[in-house]
Design an enzyme around this catalytic site. Structure first.
Site, PDB file in Angstrom:
ATOM      1  N   LEU A 240       0.824  -1.214   0.000  1.00 50.73           N
ATOM      2  CA  LEU A 240       0.000   0.000   0.000  1.00 50.73           C
ATOM      3  C   LEU A 240       0.852   1.254   0.000  1.00 50.73           C
ATOM      4  O   LEU A 240       0.509   2.255  -0.631  1.00 50.73           O
ATOM      5  CB  LEU A 240      -0.916   0.012   1.230  1.00 50.73           C
ATOM      6  CG  LEU A 240      -2.041  -1.018   1.239  1.00 50.73           C
ATOM      7  CD1 LEU A 240      -2.712  -1.051   2.608  1.00 50.73           C
ATOM      8  CD2 LEU A 240      -3.059  -0.709   0.163  1.00 50.73           C
ATOM      9  N   GLY A 241       1.950   1.227   0.721  1.00 52.03           N
ATOM     10  CA  GLY A 241       2.789   2.417   0.782  1.00 52.03           C
ATOM     11  C   GLY A 241       4.031   2.162   1.602  1.00 52.03           C
ATOM     12  O   GLY A 241       4.186   1.115   2.227  1.00 52.03           O
ATOM     13  N   ARG A 242       4.918   3.091   1.543  1.00 45.23           N
ATOM     14  CA  ARG A 242       6.161   2.990   2.300  1.00 45.23           C
ATOM     15  C   ARG A 242       6.350   4.260   3.110  1.00 45.23           C
ATOM     16  O   ARG A 242       6.000   5.353   2.666  1.00 45.23           O
ATOM     17  CB  ARG A 242       7.369   2.905   1.371  1.00 45.23           C
ATOM     18  CG  ARG A 242       7.400   1.777   0.421  1.00 45.23           C
ATOM     19  CD  ARG A 242       8.441   2.103  -0.636  1.00 45.23           C
ATOM     20  NE  ARG A 242       8.336   1.192  -1.763  1.00 45.23           N
ATOM     21  CZ  ARG A 242       9.158   0.188  -1.976  1.00 45.23           C
ATOM     22  NH1 ARG A 242      10.141  -0.032  -1.140  1.00 45.23           N
ATOM     23  NH2 ARG A 242       9.007  -0.591  -3.010  1.00 45.23           N
TER      24      ARG A 242
ATOM     25  N   GLY B  14       9.409   6.025   6.040  1.00 48.25           N
ATOM     26  CA  GLY B  14      10.854   6.119   6.199  1.00 48.25           C
ATOM     27  C   GLY B  14      11.474   4.769   6.536  1.00 48.25           C
ATOM     28  O   GLY B  14      12.483   4.374   5.957  1.00 48.25           O
TER      29      GLY B  14
ATOM     30  N   SER C 112       9.326   1.948   7.129  1.00 52.51           N
ATOM     31  CA  SER C 112       8.222   0.975   7.181  1.00 52.51           C
ATOM     32  C   SER C 112       7.659   0.687   5.799  1.00 52.51           C
ATOM     33  O   SER C 112       7.865   1.452   4.853  1.00 52.51           O
ATOM     34  CB  SER C 112       7.095   1.523   8.062  1.00 52.51           C
ATOM     35  OG  SER C 112       6.495   2.611   7.417  1.00 52.51           O
ATOM     36  N   ARG C 113       6.990  -0.425   5.775  1.00 49.19           N
ATOM     37  CA  ARG C 113       6.206  -0.788   4.593  1.00 49.19           C
ATOM     38  C   ARG C 113       4.837  -1.201   5.070  1.00 49.19           C
ATOM     39  O   ARG C 113       4.706  -1.893   6.080  1.00 49.19           O
ATOM     40  CB  ARG C 113       6.824  -1.959   3.843  1.00 49.19           C
ATOM     41  CG  ARG C 113       8.101  -1.568   3.134  1.00 49.19           C
ATOM     42  CD  ARG C 113       8.648  -2.705   2.333  1.00 49.19           C
ATOM     43  NE  ARG C 113       9.811  -2.270   1.592  1.00 49.19           N
ATOM     44  CZ  ARG C 113      10.186  -2.807   0.432  1.00 49.19           C
ATOM     45  NH1 ARG C 113       9.488  -3.797  -0.081  1.00 49.19           N
ATOM     46  NH2 ARG C 113      11.241  -2.361  -0.192  1.00 49.19           N
TER      47      ARG C 113
ATOM     48  N   LYS D  15       1.461  -2.999   8.890  1.00 51.04           N
ATOM     49  CA  LYS D  15       2.612  -2.088   8.844  1.00 51.04           C
ATOM     50  C   LYS D  15       3.803  -2.793   9.469  1.00 51.04           C
ATOM     51  O   LYS D  15       3.741  -3.221  10.616  1.00 51.04           O
ATOM     52  CB  LYS D  15       2.282  -0.801   9.610  1.00 51.04           C
ATOM     53  CG  LYS D  15       3.384   0.241   9.579  1.00 51.04           C
ATOM     54  CD  LYS D  15       2.880   1.556  10.186  1.00 51.04           C
ATOM     55  CE  LYS D  15       3.972   2.605  10.229  1.00 51.04           C
ATOM     56  NZ  LYS D  15       3.481   3.899  10.718  1.00 51.04           N
TER      57      LYS D  15
ATOM     58  N   ASP E 117       2.930  15.636  12.732  1.00 45.34           N
ATOM     59  CA  ASP E 117       3.441  15.211  11.404  1.00 45.34           C
ATOM     60  C   ASP E 117       2.272  15.078  10.434  1.00 45.34           C
ATOM     61  O   ASP E 117       2.173  14.125   9.680  1.00 45.34           O
ATOM     62  CB  ASP E 117       4.189  13.893  11.542  1.00 45.34           C
ATOM     63  CG  ASP E 117       4.897  13.505  10.234  1.00 45.34           C
ATOM     64  OD1 ASP E 117       5.205  14.437   9.440  1.00 45.34           O
ATOM     65  OD2 ASP E 117       5.119  12.312   9.995  1.00 45.34           O
TER      66      ASP E 117
HETATM   67  N1  LIG Z   1      -4.179   1.527   7.488  1.00 45.70           N
HETATM   68  C1  LIG Z   1      -3.787   1.879   6.255  1.00 45.70           C
HETATM   69  N2  LIG Z   1      -4.620   1.720   5.232  1.00 45.70           N
HETATM   70  C2  LIG Z   1      -4.254   2.070   4.009  1.00 45.70           C
HETATM   71  N3  LIG Z   1      -3.066   2.592   3.704  1.00 45.70           N
HETATM   72  C3  LIG Z   1      -2.198   2.796   4.696  1.00 45.70           C
HETATM   73  C4  LIG Z   1      -2.507   2.453   6.018  1.00 45.70           C
HETATM   74  N4  LIG Z   1      -1.472   2.768   6.777  1.00 45.70           N
HETATM   75  C5  LIG Z   1      -0.557   3.308   5.985  1.00 45.70           C
HETATM   76  N5  LIG Z   1      -0.978   3.303   4.717  1.00 45.70           N
HETATM   77  C6  LIG Z   1      -0.235   3.780   3.573  1.00 45.70           C
HETATM   78  O1  LIG Z   1       1.135   3.623   3.823  1.00 45.70           O
HETATM   79  C7  LIG Z   1       1.802   4.838   3.735  1.00 45.70           C
HETATM   80  C8  LIG Z   1       2.874   4.871   4.785  1.00 45.70           C
HETATM   81  O2  LIG Z   1       2.302   4.671   6.021  1.00 45.70           O
HETATM   82  P1  LIG Z   1       2.826   5.453   7.319  1.00 45.70           P
HETATM   83  O3  LIG Z   1       2.681   6.908   7.093  1.00 45.70           O
HETATM   84  O4  LIG Z   1       2.148   4.931   8.516  1.00 45.70           O
HETATM   85  O5  LIG Z   1       4.301   5.017   7.284  1.00 45.70           O
HETATM   86  P2  LIG Z   1       5.470   5.789   8.051  1.00 45.70           P
HETATM   87  O6  LIG Z   1       6.645   4.903   8.091  1.00 45.70           O
HETATM   88  O7  LIG Z   1       4.950   6.278   9.334  1.00 45.70           O
HETATM   89  O8  LIG Z   1       5.755   6.984   7.070  1.00 45.70           O
HETATM   90  P3  LIG Z   1       6.369   8.353   7.523  1.00 45.70           P
HETATM   91  O9  LIG Z   1       7.402   8.044   8.500  1.00 45.70           O
HETATM   92  O10 LIG Z   1       6.893   8.976   6.260  1.00 45.70           O
HETATM   93  O11 LIG Z   1       5.227   9.118   8.113  1.00 45.70           O
HETATM   94  C9  LIG Z   1       0.713   5.839   3.930  1.00 45.70           C
HETATM   95  O12 LIG Z   1       1.036   7.014   3.277  1.00 45.70           O
HETATM   96  C10 LIG Z   1      -0.482   5.226   3.317  1.00 45.70           C
HETATM   97  O13 LIG Z   1      -0.523   5.488   1.946  1.00 45.70           O
END
Ligand SMILES: Nc1ncnc2c1ncn2[C@@H]1O[C@H](COP(=O)(O)OP(=O)(O)OP(=O)(O)O)[C@@H](O)[C@H]1O
Length: 769
Positions: free
Chosen positions: A451-453, A455, A457-458, A473, A568
């Site tokens: 779905l996304g990445r 810093g 995490s995936r 996550k 954030d």
């Molecule tokens: N519960 C979810 N449902 C759908 N998509 C999600 C969900 N959680 C995260 N994502 C997707 O994953 C991406 C990254 O998630 P998240 O922001 O939690 O990661 P992160 O490591 O905290 O990123 P950053 O450190 O840049 O904020 C999000 O931008 C979103 O597109």
């Protein structure tokens, strides 16, 4: 008539045809069949008679040639013509043979159609030569006709019976009997076979030919036609065409024998089927065969019988095939050697009467299993299928040596169904051996898509038990970095704290191992960043802006009301879950201490585009502060989230964040520098008019002074987000009241003005959208 008178007759004839004798000398070789009529018929008689006169006049007419000629005509006539000829009887005066007809057509008197009065003429030994020549001619003709006939017949076989791949079967015994040196002993048998087999007018000649042309040095027994027909066989082995009749005879004889065998097999199989059916019927009606004999037992492991037609069998005689079959049956380690079909074929191969044996075997079938009826019916079906195939093939191959053998061989092993082995995870959350499977707290999740990445995490879309879809996550971190671990623990705590809030993504499960954190959350469809990008090239729609701005603020309100500063906020941290925007990622969020407006964060990894100036300044200050005992703490509070919120609305309307035109480090500097003003154009780059209420909202969120920024509640109640719907009549009333108020009180103080505005707005409250 005596032979002398015949000789005299020929002598006088030759004298009368002296001129023709010279013509005949041109004819030195036997004419070919095609021009036989035109060439031979005009000359042969003259030549033979004249030559007869010039050669040995004492030769007897009882020449072997005559015998052979007579034999060749024996099919149409009684074999007494030669006897009559030699003895001078007249009973066969008008006999005609092929050769004779040719002679008569030339208005000459045939040697074989002479009246007895002619025969009685003595021609003497001078006829020998002419007879010799006639013999040659006749032989040539015979060979020619024979060859054509055989070829035609072979072609017929070839076309109708896949002869190209199946050769004639070997019939060693037949060959032996036919071509044994003591052929005279078996000549009667040979002739009778020949007559049955060939319909050629020369059939009898073949029999004579077999004896006449049989070469002792030729191994007819060892003939193996392979895929060849007789003509091809002769050509291949450079044999004389005079061998063709014999070889053809062998060829056809073998085929006939094979057909007989095939028909016999078919008949036997039918008999077997009918017996089997009757057994089944009697079984189902209670008249079981079971108690007759327990020597053969049906069981579920009985092997199905299969039809096998292989090239290796195709060119073998039935004897060889039987032998091979027996070997196959014996060689194969069949699990149930007492299976009925197996036994049947063993019995058949042992005895000459297959029908009898099959019946015997079927009678011996003992059914003592509970499901014997079903098994028997299945066996019947298999048997019927095989028989149907056999019948079809027999019909197809009635003239050919298509050796299809039905025998029992082990059934193929059932297809192996692959079992998907699910490896039970260890207590810590680990990826299973299958890279697509992730185990969290003993629950398996199968990855569907990324779905996304972030810093570190995936986030995957995963499928859990009951095919429910979740967001997983996966955060990897330094296992020895306490601050990181504390940060993740803080995030988990906040999510758990807000788990009943509809505007916060739901945390369903989590597990933290060495350097890995797994969060199982409810899954969103798209984040706000994706949505904004999707609408990038579309015309500005303030209803869209209002809707998502309001949704976002409602999320922020929940967080702020819970005493939490997200710190954030960015479009990517809002996801749409079934139409409701929800906030995710509390990675750097922190709980706001009671009665505290601002909190200090020990780490900052915000997003510069949306970061408040005070956060950056504070960070910059603490980093440059000589007094390091406070660490790199920096001041951040709810207004910082409102700044971020103002930046997102700004991006919705203008297409980019307030300092989006600055790149890299300059963007940070611009944010921190109070002299760098944020522009609020009244029109977009596409010349779309921007409502003052929208500009007002953005300005209210983007005050440099955090204290001046509107709270989330105020923004939610802003005119832009809560516009009035004022009708014309209301506007008229408003104007009239204003004029009357002005006529009574030409001057109005600032406080009075605010009161009036509030009063009017309260009245308009009912008209808010
Ligand atoms: N519960 C979810 N449902 C759908 N998509 C999600 C969900 N959680 C995260 N994502 C997707 O994953 C991406 C990254 O998630 P998240 O922001 O939690 O990661 P992160 O490591 O905290 O990123 P950053 O450190 O840049 O904020 C999000 O931008 C979103 O597109």
């Amino acid at each position: 008539m005596s032979t002398n008178s015949f000789h005299d007759y020929m002598d006088s004839k030759s004298k009368m045809n002296t001129r023709q004798l010279s013509d005949d000398e041109e004819f030195t070789t036997p004419p070919k069949l095609s021009n036989f009529g035109s060439a031979l018929l005009s000359h042969t008689e003259k030549a033979s008679t004249s030559e007869a006169l010039s050669t040995n006049k004492n030769d007897k007419i009882a020449n072997p040639v005559f015998e052979e000629m007579n034999r060749s005509s024996s099919r149409s006539h009684p074999p007494s013509s030669m006897g009559n000829l030699t003895s001078g009887h007249t009973s066969t005066s008008s006999q005609s043979t092929l050769f004779g007809r040719y002679l008569r057509n030339s208005h000459q008197t045939s040697m074989t159609t002479m009246n007895t009065s002619d025969i009685e003429m003595s021609v003497g030994n001078s006829l020998d030569k002419s007879f010799e020549r006639i013999k040659n001619l006749r032989q040539n003709m015979k060979e020619d006709i024979t060859s054509k006939y055989a070829e035609r017949r072979s072609k017929r076989f070839l076309i109708s019976n896949r002869t190209t791949k199946l050769g004639p079967a070997k019939r060693a015994t037949t060959l032996k009997s036919v071509f044994d040196d003591d052929v005279a002993d078996s000549s009667n048998q040979l002739i009778s076979i020949s007559r049955e087999t060939t319909e050629s007018p020369l059939a009898d000649s073949y029999q004579a030919g077999f004896r006449g042309t049989r070469k002792k040095d030729m191994k007819y027994e060892s003939i193996d036609f392979e895929d060849l027909n007789p003509i091809q066989y002769i050509k291949k082995h450079n044999l004389s065409t005079s061998d063709l009749p014999i070889i053809s005879q062998i060829y056809f004889d073998r085929q006939r024998e094979e057909n007989k065998q095939a028909a016999l097999r078919k008949h036997s199989s039918r008999e077997l089927l009918s017996r089997n059916r009757s057994s089944s019927t009697s079984l189902s009606s209670g008249n079981s065969l079971a108690n007759k004999d327990a020597s053969i037992t049906f069981n579920s492991s009985s092997q199905p019988r299969r039809k096998v037609s292989t090239g290796s069998f195709s060119s073998k005689s039935s004897v060889e095939i039987r032998k091979t079959f027996k070997e196959n049956v014996n060689a194969s380690n069949i699990n149930s050697p007492n299976g009925p079909v197996h036994k049947i074929y063993k019995e058949i191969s042992r005895n000459k009467d297959p029908d009898c044996e099959k019946r015997e075997v079927l009678r011996n079938i003992s059914i003592n299993a509970n499901h014997a009826d079903n098994i028997l019916q299945q066996e019947n079906k298999r048997l019927k299928r095989s028989l149907d195939d056999a019948i079809i093939n027999e019909n197809e191959d009635v003239n050919v040596k298509n050796q299809e053998v039905f025998y029992h061989r082990p059934a193929p092993k059932p297809p192996v169904t692959k079992k998907v082995e699910i490896v039970e995870p260890a207590r810590t959350a680990t990826s299973s051996s299958n890279r697509n499977m992730i185990t969290v707290n003993d629950s398996q999740y199968e990855k569907i898509e990324l779905l996304g990445r972030g810093g570190s995490s995936r986030v995957y879309k995963v499928k859990g038990s009951g095919n429910k879809v979740y967001a997983l996550k996966r955060v990897s971190f330094d296992a020895f970095d306490d601050s990181s671990i504390d940060g993740f623990k803080g995030e988990i705590e906040l999510l758990e704290k807000l788990k009943d809030e509809k505007r916060v993504i739901q945390l369903l499960d989590y597990e933290m191992g060495d350097g890995l954190l797994y969060l199982i959350m409810e899954c969103g469809d798209h984040d706000l960043s994706q949505i904004l990008n999707q609408r990038g090239n579309m015309s500005l729609d303030f209803n869209f802006v209002r809707f998502y701005a309001k949704e976002m603020l409602q999320c922020i309100k929940v967080v702020h009301d819970a005493g939490i500063v997200h710190s954030d906020l960015k479009p990517a941290n809002f996801v749409l879950v079934k139409g409701i925007l929800k906030i995710i990622d509390f990675g750097i969020a922190n709980a706001v201490p009671e009665h505290t407006v601002n909190i200090y964060r020990e780490t900052q990894i915000g997003t510069p585009n949306y970061m408040a100036p005070e956060a950056l300044v504070a960070m910059n200050y603490t980093q440059n502060n000589d007094n390091r005992h406070d660490g790199n703490k920096w001041k951040v509070g709810r207004p910082s989230d409102m700044w971020s919120c103002g930046c997102i609305v700004y991006q919705m309307i203008y297409g980019k964040p307030p300092y989006g035109s600055f790149q890299g480090q300059n963007r940070l500097l611009a944010i921190m520098n109070p002299d760098v003003k944020i522009p609020f154009p009244e029109h977009t780059s596409n010349d779309e008019k921007i409502p003052k209420s929208a500009i007002e909202l953005m300005k209210a969120c983007l005050y440099r002074n955090p204290d001046k920024r509107w709270t989330v509640d105020k923004v939610l109640n802003s005119t832009f987000l809560q516009p009035f719907m004022i009708s014309e009549s209301i506007m008229e009333d408003l104007i009239r009241n204003a004029v009357r108020y002005g006529s009574e009180k030409p001057q109005i103080s600032h406080d009075n003005l605010n009161d009036v505005v509030e009063t009017v707005l309260r009245k308009f409250a009912d008209y808010k959208i």
